[in-house]
Design a protein around this motif. Structure first.
Motif, PDB file in Angstrom:
ATOM      1  N   UNK A   5       0.817  -1.148   0.121  1.00  0.00           N
ATOM      2  CA  UNK A   5      -0.140  -0.023  -0.129  1.00  0.00           C
ATOM      3  C   UNK A   5       0.815   1.244   0.085  1.00  0.00           C
ATOM      4  N   UNK A   6       2.296   1.363   0.252  1.00  0.00           N
ATOM      5  CA  UNK A   6       2.998   2.245   0.227  1.00  0.00           C
ATOM      6  C   UNK A   6       3.861   2.412  -1.040  1.00  0.00           C
ATOM      7  N   UNK A   7       3.847   3.323  -1.828  1.00  0.00           N
ATOM      8  CA  UNK A   7       4.650   3.504  -2.833  1.00  0.00           C
ATOM      9  C   UNK A   7       6.139   3.216  -2.702  1.00  0.00           C
ATOM     10  N   UNK A  26       5.220  18.431 -10.306  1.00  0.00           N
ATOM     11  CA  UNK A  26       5.466  17.177 -10.187  1.00  0.00           C
ATOM     12  C   UNK A  26       5.521  16.605  -8.825  1.00  0.00           C
ATOM     13  N   UNK A  27       6.272  17.506  -7.826  1.00  0.00           N
ATOM     14  CA  UNK A  27       6.490  16.863  -6.284  1.00  0.00           C
ATOM     15  C   UNK A  27       4.806  16.645  -5.948  1.00  0.00           C
ATOM     16  N   UNK A  28       3.688  17.416  -6.209  1.00  0.00           N
ATOM     17  CA  UNK A  28       2.616  17.047  -5.691  1.00  0.00           C
ATOM     18  C   UNK A  28       2.049  15.786  -6.105  1.00  0.00           C
ATOM     19  N   UNK A  33       0.559  10.193  -3.392  1.00  0.00           N
ATOM     20  CA  UNK A  33       0.235   8.809  -2.957  1.00  0.00           C
ATOM     21  C   UNK A  33       1.058   8.607  -1.495  1.00  0.00           C
ATOM     22  N   UNK A  34       2.210   9.034  -1.019  1.00  0.00           N
ATOM     23  CA  UNK A  34       2.713   8.989  -0.091  1.00  0.00           C
ATOM     24  C   UNK A  34       2.121   9.623   1.044  1.00  0.00           C
ATOM     25  N   UNK A  35       1.550  10.659   0.763  1.00  0.00           N
ATOM     26  CA  UNK A  35       0.645  11.339   1.882  1.00  0.00           C
ATOM     27  C   UNK A  35      -0.534  10.855   2.271  1.00  0.00           C
ATOM     28  N   UNK A  36      -1.274  10.213   1.301  1.00  0.00           N
ATOM     29  CA  UNK A  36      -2.372   9.397   1.379  1.00  0.00           C
ATOM     30  C   UNK A  36      -2.084   8.069   1.955  1.00  0.00           C
ATOM     31  N   UNK A  37      -0.996   7.522   2.032  1.00  0.00           N
ATOM     32  CA  UNK A  37      -0.631   6.311   2.517  1.00  0.00           C
ATOM     33  C   UNK A  37      -0.092   6.497   4.125  1.00  0.00           C
ATOM     34  N   UNK A  38       0.052   7.572   4.312  1.00  0.00           N
ATOM     35  CA  UNK A  38       0.312   7.919   5.778  1.00  0.00           C
ATOM     36  C   UNK A  38       1.983   8.559   6.303  1.00  0.00           C
ATOM     37  N   UNK A  39       2.514   8.695   5.107  1.00  0.00           N
ATOM     38  CA  UNK A  39       3.744   9.222   5.436  1.00  0.00           C
ATOM     39  C   UNK A  39       4.024  10.630   5.842  1.00  0.00           C
ATOM     40  N   UNK A  40       4.477  10.591   6.833  1.00  0.00           N
ATOM     41  CA  UNK A  40       4.638  11.978   7.762  1.00  0.00           C
ATOM     42  C   UNK A  40       5.453  13.046   7.062  1.00  0.00           C
ATOM     43  N   UNK A  41       6.590  12.739   6.642  1.00  0.00           N
ATOM     44  CA  UNK A  41       7.353  13.740   5.710  1.00  0.00           C
ATOM     45  C   UNK A  41       6.586  14.174   4.375  1.00  0.00           C
ATOM     46  N   UNK A  42       5.932  13.323   3.452  1.00  0.00           N
ATOM     47  CA  UNK A  42       5.194  13.559   2.436  1.00  0.00           C
ATOM     48  C   UNK A  42       3.953  14.597   2.954  1.00  0.00           C
ATOM     49  N   UNK A  43       3.251  14.136   3.938  1.00  0.00           N
ATOM     50  CA  UNK A  43       2.198  15.046   4.416  1.00  0.00           C
ATOM     51  C   UNK A  43       2.813  16.259   4.589  1.00  0.00           C
ATOM     52  N   UNK A  69      -2.129  15.952  10.160  1.00  0.00           N
ATOM     53  CA  UNK A  69      -1.914  14.615  10.200  1.00  0.00           C
ATOM     54  C   UNK A  69      -0.318  14.242  10.241  1.00  0.00           C
ATOM     55  N   UNK A  70       0.486  15.008   9.878  1.00  0.00           N
ATOM     56  CA  UNK A  70       1.950  14.714  10.048  1.00  0.00           C
ATOM     57  C   UNK A  70       2.268  15.213  11.380  1.00  0.00           C
TER      58      UNK A  70
END
Length: 125
Positions: A5-7, A26-28, A33-43, A69-70
């Motif tokens: 589930x995590x890219x 591009x960054x967005x 997908x990382x933010x949606x999967x719960x990755x704090x730095x991406x959020x 969330x982050x």
């Protein structure tokens, strides 16, 4: 460990590189997908882009959602950022007490900026 589930982590490195290169569209696309999967730095990075209209239309609600969330995951930079949101009343209702609480969480992790903000707020009382 692989999480379906995590890219891929290589994709994360590419996403962060796009952010650092100021290629925000591009960054967005790559970070979402990382933010949606719960990755704090991406959020945190997605929050910054929404807050400042980088690569997307400025969206205070989305900025607050992702920053919170982050921060709730213990990501110090997001805790600091959420403190500023509350202190300035930007993307969140102005609330100095909540700002102090978030700055304290970040300060507890050694973030110098948060330590300085707590001292500033203490002197402003």
């Amino acid at each position: 460990m692989y999480n379906p589930h995590m890219p891929d982590e290589i994709d994360l490195a590419s996403a962060i590189a796009a952010f650092e290169a100021k290629n925000f569209s591009l960054a967005m696309m790559l970070l979402s997908p990382f933010a949606e999967a719960g990755h704090a730095q991406a959020q945190h990075l997605v929050a910054i882009m929404h807050q400042n209209g980088l690569g997307v239309v400025r969206n205070e609600l989305a900025a607050y959602k992702w920053m919170k969330a982050s921060a709730e995951q213990g990501y110090g930079l997001a805790q600091h950022g959420l403190g500023f949101m509350y202190m300035e009343g930007e993307c969140a209702p102005k609330n100095v007490q909540r700002a102090k609480e978030w700055f304290q969480k970040a300060a507890d992790q050694g973030l110098e900026g948060s330590i300085a903000m707590l001292e500033y707020l203490k002197q402003s009382e």
